[in-house]
Design a protein around this motif. Structure first.
Motif, PDB file in Angstrom:
ATOM      1  N   ASP A 190      77.424  31.607 117.272  1.00 29.25           N
ATOM      2  CA  ASP A 190      76.360  31.009 116.461  1.00 29.25           C
ATOM      3  C   ASP A 190      75.568  29.956 117.219  1.00 29.25           C
ATOM      4  O   ASP A 190      74.358  29.819 117.029  1.00 29.25           O
ATOM      5  CB  ASP A 190      76.945  30.393 115.183  1.00 29.25           C
ATOM      6  CG  ASP A 190      77.448  31.437 114.209  1.00 29.25           C
ATOM      7  OD1 ASP A 190      77.013  32.608 114.293  1.00 29.25           O
ATOM      8  OD2 ASP A 190      78.286  31.087 113.346  1.00 29.25           O
ATOM      9  N   LYS A 243      72.948  31.633 119.242  1.00 30.80           N
ATOM     10  CA  LYS A 243      71.877  32.117 118.357  1.00 30.80           C
ATOM     11  C   LYS A 243      70.960  30.961 117.939  1.00 30.80           C
ATOM     12  O   LYS A 243      69.737  31.083 117.960  1.00 30.80           O
ATOM     13  CB  LYS A 243      72.508  32.793 117.132  1.00 30.80           C
ATOM     14  CG  LYS A 243      71.535  33.119 116.018  1.00 30.80           C
ATOM     15  CD  LYS A 243      70.911  34.485 116.185  1.00 30.80           C
ATOM     16  CE  LYS A 243      70.133  34.920 114.980  1.00 30.80           C
ATOM     17  NZ  LYS A 243      68.809  34.321 114.858  1.00 30.80           N
ATOM     18  N   ARG A 244      71.562  29.832 117.565  1.00 30.62           N
ATOM     19  CA  ARG A 244      70.764  28.673 117.149  1.00 30.62           C
ATOM     20  C   ARG A 244      69.902  28.147 118.300  1.00 30.62           C
ATOM     21  O   ARG A 244      68.763  27.725 118.083  1.00 30.62           O
ATOM     22  CB  ARG A 244      71.664  27.579 116.583  1.00 30.62           C
ATOM     23  CG  ARG A 244      72.170  27.909 115.179  1.00 30.62           C
ATOM     24  CD  ARG A 244      72.809  26.704 114.491  1.00 30.62           C
ATOM     25  NE  ARG A 244      74.024  26.270 115.149  1.00 30.62           N
ATOM     26  CZ  ARG A 244      75.243  26.775 114.922  1.00 30.62           C
ATOM     27  NH1 ARG A 244      75.396  27.739 114.040  1.00 30.62           N
ATOM     28  NH2 ARG A 244      76.291  26.304 115.560  1.00 30.62           N
TER      29      ARG A 244
END
Length: 192
Positions: free
Chosen positions: A56, A59-60
């Motif tokens: 994550d 992705k961020r």
């Protein structure tokens, strides 16, 4: 050490699409980063650090870079937006090697920066030793002050490289290398 000689004689980066899952486990990553940190380091300053992008967080980071690009360029095309959003997810794992080089009474900044470059190459060798492939890139976020802040760097830090790591799904191809006759001289003394 014939295996080491063979590795060094044939080492080659792969394109990012050839770096697939799985990436290194947490234990393997610790071993790889430990290997990466075993470089020449005049003064034992450790003038570098690591930022690991995966899952994550990766992705961020891409989403934030896409937003930054859009704030500057206007609405991004679907392809351009996807390029930015996947910047840190194109391989299972990306390690930023961050140069923390700073003025020092004895150690020149250039030597500290060279040490960070050595970390990048050792990181690749460590990944290769664990059976993974790795590719060293920089690209625009390495040179952009706002992007570096988004990625967790301090204003005085720079990116030595983003090392993308994954399982190779193809064999590396060879590319032309410099002819030693073009890049080697033997010093004979000062010019007269």
């Amino acid at each position: 050490m014939p295996d080491l000689l063979a590795h060094l004689s044939n080492r080659r980066s792969l394109p990012l699409p050839a770096l697939v899952e799985p990436g290194p486990s947490a234990e393997e990553l610790t071993q790889i980063l430990t290997i990466a940190a075993r470089v020449p380091d005049h003064g034992k300053l450790a003038p570098w650090r690591f930022i690991v992008f995966s899952g994550d967080g990766a992705k961020r980071a891409g989403d934030a870079l896409a937003d930054l690009a859009q704030s500057r360029e206007g609405e991004l095309s679907e392809i351009r937006r996807r390029v930015e959003e996947t910047r840190f997810t194109r391989a299972p794992l990306v390690v930023a090697v961050v140069s923390t080089a700073a003025e020092h009474v004895k150690i020149p900044i250039w030597e500290q920066q060279l040490s960070a470059g050595a970390v990048c190459l050792n990181l690749i060798h460590g990944a290769n030793a664990k059976g993974y492939a790795a590719t060293w890139l920089t690209e625009w976020p390495a040179y952009d002050a706002e992007a570096r802040v988004i990625l967790g760097l301090k204003p005085e830090e720079t990116v030595a490289g983003f090392i993308h790591i994954g399982t190779p799904n193809e064999a590396p191809s060879e590319r032309p290398r410099p002819d030693l006759a073009d890049i080697v001289t033997h010093y004979q003394g000062p010019a007269a």
